[in-house]
Design an enzyme around this catalytic site. Structure first.
Site, PDB file in Angstrom:
ATOM      1  N   GLY A 284       0.596   5.029  -2.185  1.00 30.27           N
ATOM      2  CA  GLY A 284      -0.762   5.190  -1.683  1.00 30.27           C
ATOM      3  C   GLY A 284      -1.799   4.910  -2.755  1.00 30.27           C
TER       4      GLY A 284
ATOM      5  N   ARG B 264      -0.940  -2.532   5.609  1.00 31.55           N
ATOM      6  CA  ARG B 264      -0.096  -3.014   6.688  1.00 31.55           C
ATOM      7  C   ARG B 264      -0.148  -2.113   7.918  1.00 31.55           C
ATOM      8  NH1 ARG B 264       5.228  -3.546   8.520  1.00 31.55           N
ATOM      9  NH2 ARG B 264       5.812  -1.594   7.508  1.00 31.55           N
ATOM     10  N   LYS B 265       0.149  -0.809   7.716  1.00 34.60           N
ATOM     11  CA  LYS B 265       0.160   0.108   8.858  1.00 34.60           C
ATOM     12  C   LYS B 265      -0.570   1.412   8.588  1.00 34.60           C
ATOM     13  CE  LYS B 265       4.314  -1.479  11.265  1.00 34.60           C
ATOM     14  NZ  LYS B 265       5.624  -1.055  11.828  1.00 34.60           N
ATOM     15  N   GLY B 266      -0.473   1.924   7.367  1.00 32.75           N
ATOM     16  CA  GLY B 266      -1.164   3.164   7.036  1.00 32.75           C
ATOM     17  C   GLY B 266      -0.589   4.391   7.699  1.00 32.75           C
TER      18      GLY B 266
ATOM     19  N   HIS C 188       1.216   2.203 -12.839  1.00 30.59           N
ATOM     20  CA  HIS C 188       2.513   2.518 -12.246  1.00 30.59           C
ATOM     21  C   HIS C 188       3.532   2.885 -13.327  1.00 30.59           C
ATOM     22  CE1 HIS C 188       1.084   1.110  -8.439  1.00 30.59           C
ATOM     23  NE2 HIS C 188       1.153  -0.175  -8.717  1.00 30.59           N
TER      24      HIS C 188
ATOM     25  N   PHE D 108      -8.128   4.564   6.709  1.00 32.54           N
ATOM     26  CA  PHE D 108      -7.323   3.339   6.761  1.00 32.54           C
ATOM     27  C   PHE D 108      -8.062   2.234   7.504  1.00 32.54           C
ATOM     28  CE2 PHE D 108      -4.290   0.517   8.868  1.00 32.54           C
ATOM     29  CZ  PHE D 108      -3.571   0.058   7.776  1.00 32.54           C
TER      30      PHE D 108
ATOM     31  N   SER E 122       8.097   1.138   2.644  1.00 26.74           N
ATOM     32  CA  SER E 122       6.873   0.395   2.383  1.00 26.74           C
ATOM     33  C   SER E 122       7.087  -0.668   1.304  1.00 26.74           C
ATOM     34  CB  SER E 122       5.759   1.360   1.957  1.00 26.74           C
ATOM     35  OG  SER E 122       4.544   0.682   1.751  1.00 26.74           O
TER      36      SER E 122
ATOM     37  N   MET F 140     -10.782   0.734   5.262  1.00 33.60           N
ATOM     38  CA  MET F 140     -10.234  -0.028   4.148  1.00 33.60           C
ATOM     39  C   MET F 140      -9.578  -1.319   4.626  1.00 33.60           C
ATOM     40  SD  MET F 140      -8.739   2.960   1.654  1.00 33.60           S
ATOM     41  CE  MET F 140      -8.292   1.776   0.387  1.00 33.60           C
TER      42      MET F 140
END
Length: 279
Positions: A68, A269-271, A128, A249, A158, A252
């Site tokens: 996220g 893509r889907k959230g 990351h 979402f 994801s 954004m």
């Protein structure tokens, strides 16, 4: 609260174009035992990163890929913008595009850290990286770190779709092939479980706040309030609502072509929670 994203979009576009000409085994390189994307990172950048001097008022987002990060980056960027407007009273001859610097520490060229010295405080940075691979100054200067974690099953699912949507990362023909790499050190940015184990050593530090993807999704308003309080940023009710609305979402995804360029549809893509794809 809009800021230039030209450097980000240019970086991603060039990385994707370069990756399209490379073999699968050329897409990643190893540094200190962890794999990274060749067209986004480099050994030269990692060596330069070691001497990066963090400021005590920097704000950092630490998150494994697909936890996220883009979502929290939107929230933190807006909070930083609010803070800068309230704490600075200056006229700058440098425009937003010149001040812009892609927040991920490990991405880009080795000279970027010198450019970052010109950014106003508080600076927003993200990574990351496992904590042992971050510059020592981040912990020495007690940078406020927001540690974002997510259910490993959803991270893996994801990441599977993300890898198959970007030229910069190796794609996978089957879920089983991906899952084997995800559960081992053959994954880009390393093993998620080792990442969690390493960061767990810092979870109780006063300058570290852990938040989960799930709790933020459950109550975004409360999550934003908690994050702002941790960072010491005061918000009016109007500012709070704006941050919350801009981090939905739907908002954004609608703005993704502007903020993330060609990969906007892949990033957003889907959230929602994902179901594992079976063969």
């Amino acid at each position: 609260m809009e800021k230039s994203r030209k450097k980000f979009n240019d970086l991603v576009e060039k990385a994707e174009t370069a990756a399209c000409t490379m073999r699968r085994d050329e897409l990643l390189f190893s540094y200190n035992g962890i794999l990274y994307p060749t067209t986004l990172c480099s050994p030269e950048t990692f060596r330069a990163l070691e001497s990066f001097e963090a400021r005590s008022d920097d704000i950092m987002l630490a998150a494994y890929p697909k936890c996220g990060t883009n979502w929290l980056s939107q929230i933190l960027t807006d909070l930083v913008t609010v803070s800068q407007k309230k704490t600075q009273d200056r006229e700058s001859s440098v425009n937003d595009e010149e001040l812009e610097e892609f927040p991920y520490l490990e991405f880009g060229d080795a000279e970027r850290y010198e450019r970052m010295t010109k950014l106003p405080s508080p600076r927003f940075i993200a990574s990351h990286l496992h904590p042992e691979n971050l510059p020592k100054s981040i912990f020495k200067n007690k940078v406020k770190i927001l540690l974002l974690i997510r259910n490993p099953k959803d991270v893996a699912t994801s990441f599977y779709h993300f890898s198959n949507g970007l030229a910069t990362l190796p794609s996978y023909e089957t879920w089983d092939d991906f899952f084997t790499d995800f559960m081992s050190k053959r994954m880009v940015w390393g093993c998620y479980f080792e990442y969690l184990s390493q960061w767990n050593k810092y979870a109780d530090e006063e300058n570290v706040m852990t938040i989960t993807y799930e709790e933020l999704k459950e109550n975004r308003l409360l999550g934003v309030k908690k994050i702002a309080a941790f960072l010491g940023i005061s918000l009016t009710e109007e500012e709070l609502q704006l941050v919350v609305e801009r981090s939905s979402f739907q908002a954004m995804k609608k703005n993704s072509q502007k903020t993330h360029g060609a990969i906007g549809d892949i990033v957003f893509r889907k959230g929602r929670k994902l179901q594992v794809v079976q063969r």
